[in-house]
Design an enzyme around this catalytic site. Structure first.
Site, PDB file in Angstrom:
ATOM      1  N   HIS A   1       0.810  -1.223   0.000  1.00  0.00           N
ATOM      2  CA  HIS A   1       0.000   0.000   0.000  1.00  0.00           C
ATOM      3  C   HIS A   1       0.847   1.279   0.000  1.00  0.00           C
ATOM      4  O   HIS A   1       1.867   1.367   0.671  1.00  0.00           O
ATOM      5  CB  HIS A   1      -0.944   0.006   1.205  1.00  0.00           C
ATOM      6  CG  HIS A   1      -0.211   0.067   2.514  1.00  0.00           C
ATOM      7  ND1 HIS A   1       0.184   1.253   3.093  1.00  0.00           N
ATOM      8  CD2 HIS A   1       0.241  -0.907   3.338  1.00  0.00           C
ATOM      9  CE1 HIS A   1       0.802   1.016   4.219  1.00  0.00           C
ATOM     10  NE2 HIS A   1       0.868  -0.291   4.392  1.00  0.00           N
TER      11      HIS A   1
ATOM     12  N   HIS B   1      12.583   0.234 -12.532  1.00  0.00           N
ATOM     13  CA  HIS B   1      12.408  -1.183 -12.862  1.00  0.00           C
ATOM     14  C   HIS B   1      12.512  -1.979 -11.569  1.00  0.00           C
ATOM     15  O   HIS B   1      13.569  -1.984 -10.923  1.00  0.00           O
ATOM     16  CB  HIS B   1      13.473  -1.637 -13.862  1.00  0.00           C
ATOM     17  CG  HIS B   1      13.391  -3.092 -14.225  1.00  0.00           C
ATOM     18  ND1 HIS B   1      14.249  -3.662 -15.143  1.00  0.00           N
ATOM     19  CD2 HIS B   1      12.585  -4.101 -13.816  1.00  0.00           C
ATOM     20  CE1 HIS B   1      13.964  -4.956 -15.269  1.00  0.00           C
ATOM     21  NE2 HIS B   1      12.956  -5.247 -14.463  1.00  0.00           N
TER      22      HIS B   1
HETATM   23  C1  LIG Z   1      13.671 -10.855 -15.966  1.00  0.00           C
HETATM   24  C2  LIG Z   1      15.042 -10.279 -15.637  1.00  0.00           C
HETATM   25  O1  LIG Z   1      16.044 -10.879 -15.856  1.00  0.00           O
HETATM   26  S1  LIG Z   1      15.033  -8.699 -14.966  1.00  0.00           S
HETATM   27  C3  LIG Z   1      16.745  -8.348 -14.624  1.00  0.00           C
HETATM   28  C4  LIG Z   1      17.112  -8.698 -13.212  1.00  0.00           C
HETATM   29  N1  LIG Z   1      18.560  -8.446 -13.020  1.00  0.00           N
HETATM   30  C5  LIG Z   1      19.139  -8.507 -11.835  1.00  0.00           C
HETATM   31  O2  LIG Z   1      18.501  -8.786 -10.836  1.00  0.00           O
HETATM   32  C6  LIG Z   1      20.595  -8.184 -11.817  1.00  0.00           C
HETATM   33  C7  LIG Z   1      21.008  -7.550 -10.496  1.00  0.00           C
HETATM   34  N2  LIG Z   1      22.408  -7.185 -10.589  1.00  0.00           N
HETATM   35  C8  LIG Z   1      23.303  -7.436  -9.610  1.00  0.00           C
HETATM   36  O3  LIG Z   1      22.975  -7.918  -8.523  1.00  0.00           O
HETATM   37  C9  LIG Z   1      24.727  -7.073  -9.969  1.00  0.00           C
HETATM   38  O4  LIG Z   1      25.576  -8.097  -9.488  1.00  0.00           O
HETATM   39  C10 LIG Z   1      25.162  -5.675  -9.438  1.00  0.00           C
HETATM   40  C11 LIG Z   1      24.422  -4.600 -10.276  1.00  0.00           C
HETATM   41  C12 LIG Z   1      24.851  -5.474  -7.979  1.00  0.00           C
HETATM   42  C13 LIG Z   1      26.671  -5.472  -9.580  1.00  0.00           C
HETATM   43  O5  LIG Z   1      27.056  -5.820 -10.865  1.00  0.00           O
HETATM   44  P1  LIG Z   1      28.613  -5.663 -11.273  1.00  0.00           P
HETATM   45  O6  LIG Z   1      28.986  -4.232 -11.167  1.00  0.00           O
HETATM   46  O7  LIG Z   1      28.779  -6.294 -12.618  1.00  0.00           O
HETATM   47  O8  LIG Z   1      29.352  -6.425 -10.123  1.00  0.00           O
HETATM   48  P2  LIG Z   1      30.323  -7.702 -10.192  1.00  0.00           P
HETATM   49  O9  LIG Z   1      29.615  -8.877 -10.769  1.00  0.00           O
HETATM   50  O10 LIG Z   1      31.600  -7.247 -10.838  1.00  0.00           O
HETATM   51  O11 LIG Z   1      30.588  -7.997  -8.653  1.00  0.00           O
HETATM   52  C14 LIG Z   1      31.349  -7.111  -7.846  1.00  0.00           C
HETATM   53  C15 LIG Z   1      31.369  -7.668  -6.440  1.00  0.00           C
HETATM   54  O12 LIG Z   1      30.057  -7.503  -5.859  1.00  0.00           O
HETATM   55  C16 LIG Z   1      29.534  -8.799  -5.467  1.00  0.00           C
HETATM   56  N3  LIG Z   1      28.109  -8.802  -5.803  1.00  0.00           N
HETATM   57  C17 LIG Z   1      27.567  -8.677  -7.033  1.00  0.00           C
HETATM   58  N4  LIG Z   1      26.232  -8.688  -6.962  1.00  0.00           N
HETATM   59  C18 LIG Z   1      25.932  -8.856  -5.656  1.00  0.00           C
HETATM   60  C19 LIG Z   1      24.709  -8.949  -4.964  1.00  0.00           C
HETATM   61  N5  LIG Z   1      23.538  -8.861  -5.620  1.00  0.00           N
HETATM   62  N6  LIG Z   1      24.729  -9.092  -3.632  1.00  0.00           N
HETATM   63  C20 LIG Z   1      25.914  -9.174  -2.963  1.00  0.00           C
HETATM   64  N7  LIG Z   1      27.130  -9.077  -3.576  1.00  0.00           N
HETATM   65  C21 LIG Z   1      27.121  -8.918  -4.914  1.00  0.00           C
HETATM   66  C22 LIG Z   1      30.320  -9.808  -6.285  1.00  0.00           C
HETATM   67  O13 LIG Z   1      30.330 -11.065  -5.660  1.00  0.00           O
HETATM   68  C23 LIG Z   1      31.671  -9.155  -6.347  1.00  0.00           C
HETATM   69  O14 LIG Z   1      32.330  -9.368  -5.107  1.00  0.00           O
HETATM   70  P3  LIG Z   1      33.917  -9.551  -5.026  1.00  0.00           P
HETATM   71  O15 LIG Z   1      34.491  -8.254  -5.526  1.00  0.00           O
HETATM   72  O16 LIG Z   1      34.163  -9.808  -3.585  1.00  0.00           O
HETATM   73  O17 LIG Z   1      34.253 -10.701  -5.921  1.00  0.00           O
END
Ligand SMILES: CC(=O)SCCNC(=O)CCNC(=O)[C@H](O)C(C)(C)COP(=O)(O)OP(=O)(O)OC[C@H]1O[C@@H](n2cnc3c(N)ncnc32)[C@H](O)[C@@H]1OP(=O)(O)O
Length: 214
Positions: free
Chosen positions: A141, A150
């Site tokens: 709510h 998004h």
């Molecule tokens: C229908 C659909 O598909 S809709 C689309 C949905 N998409 C998503 O949900 C994607 C969400 N994206 C993420 O979670 C990504 O990992 C992001 C945006 C947070 C970061 O992406 P990037 O900048 O490429 O990060 P990268 O993969 O290089 O990771 C960097 C560090 O963060 C960590 N990390 C990445 N994502 C996460 C997360 N979600 N939670 C905790 N840690 C994370 C990695 O393990 C890495 O750690 P390290 O340096 O100790 O090895």
């Protein structure tokens, strides 16, 4: 019925901008909502094959910028949706709500926004323009999702959450009641947002904290 812009006729033909995986979901949603597909338009289709039986018809500039044109931007990137929306002055942006979503009667969903299957939008929710409420997201709510937000599949927003313009919430984010996230912030998959986050950051974890240097 939720408060959404009504098309001039019951089932206008819909121009779909984008030809990727998200576009396939949008085409399926549009058809479930009663639209016919006028065409799929993409300047650089990664995969020119059929989208659920529809060929890629042309590039974005082939879409007539007319009040008689109904269109939706089927691209997951918030910044790209904002850029493409600015290229048109007259197009009517369709608001697509999957018949298997639950949208409370007083919810406002803006033009160009899409609500996927299984999403739940509870009373008092306000959704801006070109927003994606993805599969199985729960928006409770009085939440406000500003333009170009998004919310990815499986996110759970408690009441009175405010996501400012362009926020991206990755799959499975959870928000406690009343938190605000500043414009164009990115929230990593599975983050739990327990307090306000500033605009522009990338935050991950439980509780969500901005990543170093971002
Ligand atoms: C229908 C659909 O598909 S809709 C689309 C949905 N998409 C998503 O949900 C994607 C969400 N994206 C993420 O979670 C990504 O990992 C992001 C945006 C947070 C970061 O992406 P990037 O900048 O490429 O990060 P990268 O993969 O290089 O990771 C960097 C560090 O963060 C960590 N990390 C990445 N994502 C996460 C997360 N979600 N939670 C905790 N840690 C994370 C990695 O393990 C890495 O750690 P390290 O340096 O100790 O090895």
């Amino acid at each position: 019925m939720p408060v959404i812009p009504e098309p001039a006729k019951a089932t206008p033909d819909l121009h779909v901008i984008g030809a990727g995986g998200h576009a396939r979901v949008i085409v399926a949603l549009a058809q479930a909502a009663g639209y016919r597909i006028a065409g799929i338009f993409d300047d650089q289709p990664a995969n020119p094959a059929l989208l659920l039986g529809h060929p890629v018809s042309g590039s974005v500039r082939d879409i007539p910028d007319s009040v008689d044109t109904w269109a939706v931007i089927a691209i997951g990137s918030n910044a790209v949706r904002e850029r493409l929306a600015a290229q048109f002055r007259q197009v009517q942006w369709a608001t697509l709500i999957h018949p298997a979503a639950w949208v409370a009667p007083d919810v406002v969903v803006g033009p160009g926004s899409v609500v996927m299957a299984g999403a739940v939008l509870q009373p008092g929710v306000r959704i801006g323009t070109h927003v994606i409420v993805n599969t199985l997201a729960g928006i409770d709510h009085d939440c406000r999702l500003d333009d170009y937000v998004h919310v990815a599949p499986g996110c759970r927003l408690a009441g009175n959450v405010h996501l400012e313009t362009g926020v991206f919430a990755g799959v499975g984010c959870s928000f406690i009641p009343g938190v605000t996230v500043g414009p164009w912030a990115q929230l990593g998959a599975g983050a739990v947002i327990t307090g306000a986050l500033p605009g522009g950051v990338t935050a991950v974890g439980i509780p969500a904290r901005p990543m170093r240097g971002r």
